[in-house]
Motif scaffolding. Sequence first.
Motif, mmCIF file in Angstrom:
data_model
loop_
_atom_site.group_PDB
_atom_site.id
_atom_site.type_symbol
_atom_site.label_atom_id
_atom_site.label_comp_id
_atom_site.label_asym_id
_atom_site.label_seq_id
_atom_site.Cartn_x
_atom_site.Cartn_y
_atom_site.Cartn_z
ATOM 1 N N PHE A 201 -8.945 3.000 9.582
ATOM 2 C CA PHE A 201 -9.894 3.307 9.003
ATOM 3 C C PHE A 201 -9.888 4.427 8.022
ATOM 4 N N GLN A 202 -10.733 4.641 7.040
ATOM 5 C CA GLN A 202 -10.596 5.572 6.086
ATOM 6 C C GLN A 202 -11.764 6.521 5.939
ATOM 7 N N LYS A 203 -11.803 7.533 5.373
ATOM 8 C CA LYS A 203 -13.177 8.465 5.804
ATOM 9 C C LYS A 203 -12.943 9.513 4.446
ATOM 10 N N ASP A 204 -14.154 9.500 3.988
ATOM 11 C CA ASP A 204 -14.411 10.330 2.777
ATOM 12 C C ASP A 204 -13.824 9.957 1.411
ATOM 13 N N ASN A 205 -13.931 8.585 1.180
ATOM 14 C CA ASN A 205 -13.341 8.138 0.055
ATOM 15 C C ASN A 205 -14.189 7.659 -1.070
ATOM 16 N N PHE A 206 -14.590 9.253 -1.532
ATOM 17 C CA PHE A 206 -15.747 9.126 -2.503
ATOM 18 C C PHE A 206 -15.371 10.422 -3.555
ATOM 19 N N ARG A 209 -15.793 14.114 -2.173
ATOM 20 C CA ARG A 209 -15.104 14.689 -0.849
ATOM 21 C C ARG A 209 -13.851 14.278 -1.058
ATOM 22 N N ARG A 210 -13.222 14.077 -2.274
ATOM 23 C CA ARG A 210 -11.918 13.543 -2.216
ATOM 24 C C ARG A 210 -11.024 14.411 -1.645
ATOM 25 N N LYS A 211 -10.946 15.761 -1.517
ATOM 26 C CA LYS A 211 -10.112 16.680 -0.978
ATOM 27 C C LYS A 211 -10.040 16.452 0.489
ATOM 28 N N GLU A 212 -11.165 15.733 1.252
ATOM 29 C CA GLU A 212 -11.300 15.511 2.502
ATOM 30 C C GLU A 212 -10.798 14.094 2.935
ATOM 31 N N HIS A 213 -10.592 13.206 1.794
ATOM 32 C CA HIS A 213 -10.213 11.850 2.029
ATOM 33 C C HIS A 213 -8.983 11.698 2.992
ATOM 34 N N PHE A 214 -9.016 10.717 4.072
ATOM 35 C CA PHE A 214 -7.777 10.612 5.118
ATOM 36 C C PHE A 214 -8.050 9.309 5.454
ATOM 37 N N PRO A 232 -3.887 12.459 5.798
ATOM 38 C CA PRO A 232 -4.523 12.997 4.534
ATOM 39 C C PRO A 232 -4.037 12.512 3.135
ATOM 40 N N MET A 233 -4.865 12.167 2.609
ATOM 41 C CA MET A 233 -4.513 11.807 1.015
ATOM 42 C C MET A 233 -4.352 12.792 -0.183
ATOM 43 N N GLY A 234 -4.210 14.141 0.274
ATOM 44 C CA GLY A 234 -4.346 15.066 -0.712
ATOM 45 C C GLY A 234 -5.689 15.245 -1.313
ATOM 46 N N GLU A 235 -5.569 14.924 -2.785
ATOM 47 C CA GLU A 235 -6.784 15.045 -3.619
ATOM 48 C C GLU A 235 -6.861 13.884 -4.232
ATOM 49 N N TYR A 236 -6.376 12.613 -3.567
ATOM 50 C CA TYR A 236 -6.577 11.400 -4.471
ATOM 51 C C TYR A 236 -7.310 10.554 -3.577
ATOM 52 N N LEU A 237 -8.076 9.666 -4.211
ATOM 53 C CA LEU A 237 -8.863 8.489 -3.488
ATOM 54 C C LEU A 237 -8.073 7.202 -3.396
ATOM 55 N N LEU A 257 -2.825 1.486 -4.388
ATOM 56 C CA LEU A 257 -2.988 2.187 -5.530
ATOM 57 C C LEU A 257 -4.038 3.094 -5.146
ATOM 58 N N TYR A 258 -3.862 4.129 -6.054
ATOM 59 C CA TYR A 258 -4.636 5.224 -5.735
ATOM 60 C C TYR A 258 -5.655 5.818 -7.279
ATOM 61 N N SER A 259 -6.466 6.556 -7.029
ATOM 62 C CA SER A 259 -7.635 7.044 -8.133
ATOM 63 C C SER A 259 -7.248 8.484 -8.142
ATOM 64 N N ASP A 260 -7.607 9.066 -9.176
ATOM 65 C CA ASP A 260 -8.004 10.822 -9.030
ATOM 66 C C ASP A 260 -9.415 10.951 -8.851
ATOM 67 N N ASP A 261 -10.326 10.812 -9.760
ATOM 68 C CA ASP A 261 -11.707 10.924 -9.637
ATOM 69 C C ASP A 261 -12.658 10.005 -9.783
ATOM 70 N N ASN A 262 -12.058 8.767 -9.922
ATOM 71 C CA ASN A 262 -12.995 7.433 -10.252
ATOM 72 C C ASN A 262 -12.487 6.381 -9.592
#
Length: 473
Positions: A201-206, A209-214, A232-237, A257-262
Amino acid sequence: MKKILLLLPFLACYFSTIGQVLTVSEEIPLSSDVAYEVIGEMGNHILLFRDRKTEFEIQAFNPQMRKSWSKELILDRRLPSVLGVVPTQEDFTLLYSYRHKGNTLIKAHRYDPAANLVDSSLLINLGYLFFTPRFELVRSEDRSKLLMFYVENQDILHAYSFDLPTQSIIWEHKFPLNDFLFSRDFVQATVDNRGEASFIFQKDNFRSRRKEHFYQIHSYNGSGEPTLTNIPMGEYLSYDVFFEADNLNNQIIAAGLYSDDNTERAMGFFYLRFTPRTTAQPMVKFTPFTEEFLQNLLGRDYREGKGVNETSVQEIVLRRDGGALLIAERNKQLQRRTSTTSRVYYDPTERNLVDFYYEEVFVLSIHPDGQRHWETILHKKQYSQDDNGMFSSYFLFETPGRLRFLFNDEIRYENTVSEYVINGLGEYDRNSLFSTTNLDLRLRFRAATQISPTELVIPSERRNRLKLVRLTY
């Protein structure tokens, strides 16, 4: 290209190309079928399962792809619903659900290569349900284990792990999904060759709240309580990801694949590896795309610093050393009206058309420490309309020394079939295999089945008629 066409009895035919041989079956009408599946090769025959909702049949085709025999499968006559057909080397198992006195039951039938019933087992009685469960099936790499699960009220996950050779339940468990919503947060499920399952499962993937994404992984093998692993995914989405059970190293591997803020654009790839039910820390490594890679991938659509969009991670291939190959494909859907003329009045005959685009495939080889090994771009352009993209994309044909990506050059009746052949260093060749001109074929590569290191079977659908095409290297 040199071609030899030889008609055989019953409309089966051989088609010889340079280095490959095609063997094509006779036409099979599909007017009453709701689904079909190529089971694979057993007893020197290719077996085809046909689901007609109330009737179920196995058809067998000999090495010349002529129909040898057919046999009806007798299931419980209480509106059975087939959940899946799972083949092994020597037999295959059909799982189905049905209702009896208000209860929902799951049953398994095991058949030999001649489609004779070998064993029948009632696996689960789910009792009286106020809804119709939507079952999901996940098979282990060696196909000896099967994970089946469904969700209740978006917050309770019911899961069952089966051993198919013995038709027995390894374990069953109910997972309460605290703080998660299944339809929003569920990513994937895996099961290994021992029957141990992991639900991701993933949480906070927006963005906000990207700093809380895990990611949170629920792992269970039937002993004690499930273990929870937060990654935790650091500061990435997360843009897109694929998880796989690594049976050789007893780990769970993911590449994505990861995103930074988009979340609409991927800026790089990541590699994730962890061992369930241990205290070992998961490893996550993020690697940005190079601008040179993006320029080669996007061509005229390239914009510096903008990453890549309209891309899906299709699958990963595990390396023996614990690394992985990430395989992604650029694809999109566009919806449009049948007429571009602006209308003042409502027109009930007007409808939407959907255009499907399946374009470049790129392969990223990743070392066990997450470092980039090599990257390769496979160029193709596929366009179709209102067909759900069923003739597009590719089939991955795996051999010990190389990977073959087979695909239709264009989505039309007269078409060329091509392949990319990649070796372990990322070097590739592109080959034109054959033309479908005058062969009356429309090949569904995504539904193909590899039956040996040198052979695969590809379904062809045209005008509601099916042919099976055996391709031999």
